[in-house]
Design a protein around this motif. Sequence first.
Motif, PDB file in Angstrom:
ATOM      1  N   LYS A   1      74.038 -31.786   7.847  1.00  0.00           N
ATOM      2  CA  LYS A   1      74.426 -32.483   6.541  1.00  0.00           C
ATOM      3  C   LYS A   1      75.254 -31.686   5.715  1.00  0.00           C
ATOM      4  O   LYS A   1      76.109 -32.428   4.767  1.00  0.00           O
ATOM      5  N   LEU A   2      75.192 -30.435   5.763  1.00  0.00           N
ATOM      6  CA  LEU A   2      75.766 -29.459   4.643  1.00  0.00           C
ATOM      7  C   LEU A   2      77.120 -29.396   5.398  1.00  0.00           C
ATOM      8  O   LEU A   2      77.277 -28.889   6.560  1.00  0.00           O
ATOM      9  N   LYS A   3      78.246 -29.132   4.600  1.00  0.00           N
ATOM     10  CA  LYS A   3      79.514 -28.908   5.338  1.00  0.00           C
ATOM     11  C   LYS A   3      79.603 -27.426   5.481  1.00  0.00           C
ATOM     12  O   LYS A   3      78.980 -26.694   4.978  1.00  0.00           O
ATOM     13  N   PRO A   4      80.387 -26.942   6.461  1.00  0.00           N
ATOM     14  CA  PRO A   4      80.498 -25.620   7.053  1.00  0.00           C
ATOM     15  C   PRO A   4      80.814 -24.611   6.073  1.00  0.00           C
ATOM     16  O   PRO A   4      80.253 -23.472   5.874  1.00  0.00           O
ATOM     17  N   ASP A   5      81.449 -24.849   4.977  1.00  0.00           N
ATOM     18  CA  ASP A   5      81.797 -24.161   3.875  1.00  0.00           C
ATOM     19  C   ASP A   5      80.788 -23.841   2.997  1.00  0.00           C
ATOM     20  O   ASP A   5      80.968 -23.000   1.726  1.00  0.00           O
ATOM     21  N   ILE A   6      79.557 -24.431   2.983  1.00  0.00           N
ATOM     22  CA  ILE A   6      78.368 -24.563   2.013  1.00  0.00           C
ATOM     23  C   ILE A   6      77.281 -23.906   2.421  1.00  0.00           C
ATOM     24  O   ILE A   6      76.552 -24.281   3.607  1.00  0.00           O
ATOM     25  N   SER A   7      76.736 -22.548   1.729  1.00  0.00           N
ATOM     26  CA  SER A   7      75.829 -21.895   2.308  1.00  0.00           C
ATOM     27  C   SER A   7      74.556 -22.121   1.297  1.00  0.00           C
ATOM     28  O   SER A   7      74.702 -22.844   0.211  1.00  0.00           O
ATOM     29  N   SER A   8      73.248 -22.342   1.689  1.00  0.00           N
ATOM     30  CA  SER A   8      72.152 -22.810   1.012  1.00  0.00           C
ATOM     31  C   SER A   8      71.046 -21.864   1.470  1.00  0.00           C
ATOM     32  O   SER A   8      70.738 -21.572   2.524  1.00  0.00           O
ATOM     33  N   LYS A   9      70.378 -21.258   0.196  1.00  0.00           N
ATOM     34  CA  LYS A   9      69.107 -20.801   0.416  1.00  0.00           C
ATOM     35  C   LYS A   9      67.672 -21.652   0.488  1.00  0.00           C
ATOM     36  O   LYS A   9      66.569 -21.317   0.802  1.00  0.00           O
TER      37      LYS A   9
END
Length: 334
Positions: free
Chosen positions: A262-270
Motif C-alpha cells: 500500500k505504501l508507494k516505493p518512494d515512501i519509507s516508514s518506521k
Amino acid sequence: MSEAEFLAAIGLRAKAKKASIVFPEGEEPRILAAAQRLQQEGLASPILLGKANELAEISQNQGLSLEGIKIIDPEQDDKVESYAKSYLQHHPKTSPQAAHRQMKKALYYGGMMLASGDAQAMVAGATTPTARVITASMMTVGLQEGLSQPSSFFLMLFPSFQGQFKAMVYADCALSVEPTSQELADIAIASAQSAQKLLSEKAKVAMLSFSTLSSAQHEKVTRVKEAVKLAQEKAQALGLDIDIEGEFQADTALIPSVAAKKLKPDISSKVAGEANVLIFPDLNAGNISYKLSQYLANAKALGPFLQGFAKPVSDLSRGASVEDIVLSCACLLA
C-alpha cells in the motif's frame, strides 16, 4: 515472550519501585482484597482512605487482613489543613472554607496526597463514576506538561499475533467521544509514553483511518492527517523519541506485507507494518475495536487506564474484579 512472562516482568518493575498507592474507596470489599494482595506480594504499599473501625469490620466479614496497611480518615487527618492551603494556591477563587470541605472528601484528599508526594499513585473508580475521578484528578494532580486533556487506553495482550505473543496499546477506547485533531494529537503523545513505559520498547504510533496516506478524501481523513502533523510537532517540541505516522488503515499499520503493497516505493516508514500503538479516530472505532479484539482474537484487555495526568491515576471499571485491580496497580507503577 508469553503473556505470563510479560505480566511477570510488569510485576517485577512495580515491586522494584516500592511505591505507595492511595485508594479513596477504602470501604469497597474488592479494594480491601486487592490491597491485601498488593501488600502480601510486595507489589505496592496500599493506603486506604476511610474510617478504621468500618474498614476493620468489613475486612473481618470478608476474611481479609489489614495488617501492615495504612488507613487514613480524611475527615479527621491533620494534613487536611496543609492540603487545603496547597489546593488554594492553585484555585485562588475557592474560599478557604470550601477548600477545607473539599479536602475531607476521599477523592480530593487522595488526589492531594498524590500531588504532594505522600503517595505515588491513586486508583479509584470501583464505586465512583469516571467523571468524578477525572474531575478530582484535574483539580488536584493536574495534567502533564504539554497536554490539554486526559485520555484513556487499553493494554491489549494477544496470545498469538502473526504466530507470536504481542502487547499493544489501544487509545482512546473509553473517554474521548469525538476528538478534534489537537485532542487526537494529545492522545497519541500520551499513549506513546504509556506504551514505552509498559511495553519496554520504542513506541510506534499509527494514527488510524479508513484511508492510507490520502488514498481517500474526506473531512474525517483530514482530521486524522492534521492530528499526525500536530503530534509529530509536539513530540519534537517535548523532546520525545517516538515515531508517529499516518493516516493508516489498520492492516497497513499492522501487517508488513500489506504495508509494502500500500505504501508507494518512494515512501519509507518506521511504523507501517510494525505499529504497537493504535490511535483510533473516535470512540466508536476504539471501543468496538478493543471488544472485537477481546472476543474474536482472544486478547486480554487490561484497563481502561487514564493517561495525561501529571502523576499516575487509574480509573477502574465499576465491574473490576480483584485480579483486575491488582493488575491495574502493577501496570500503573511499572
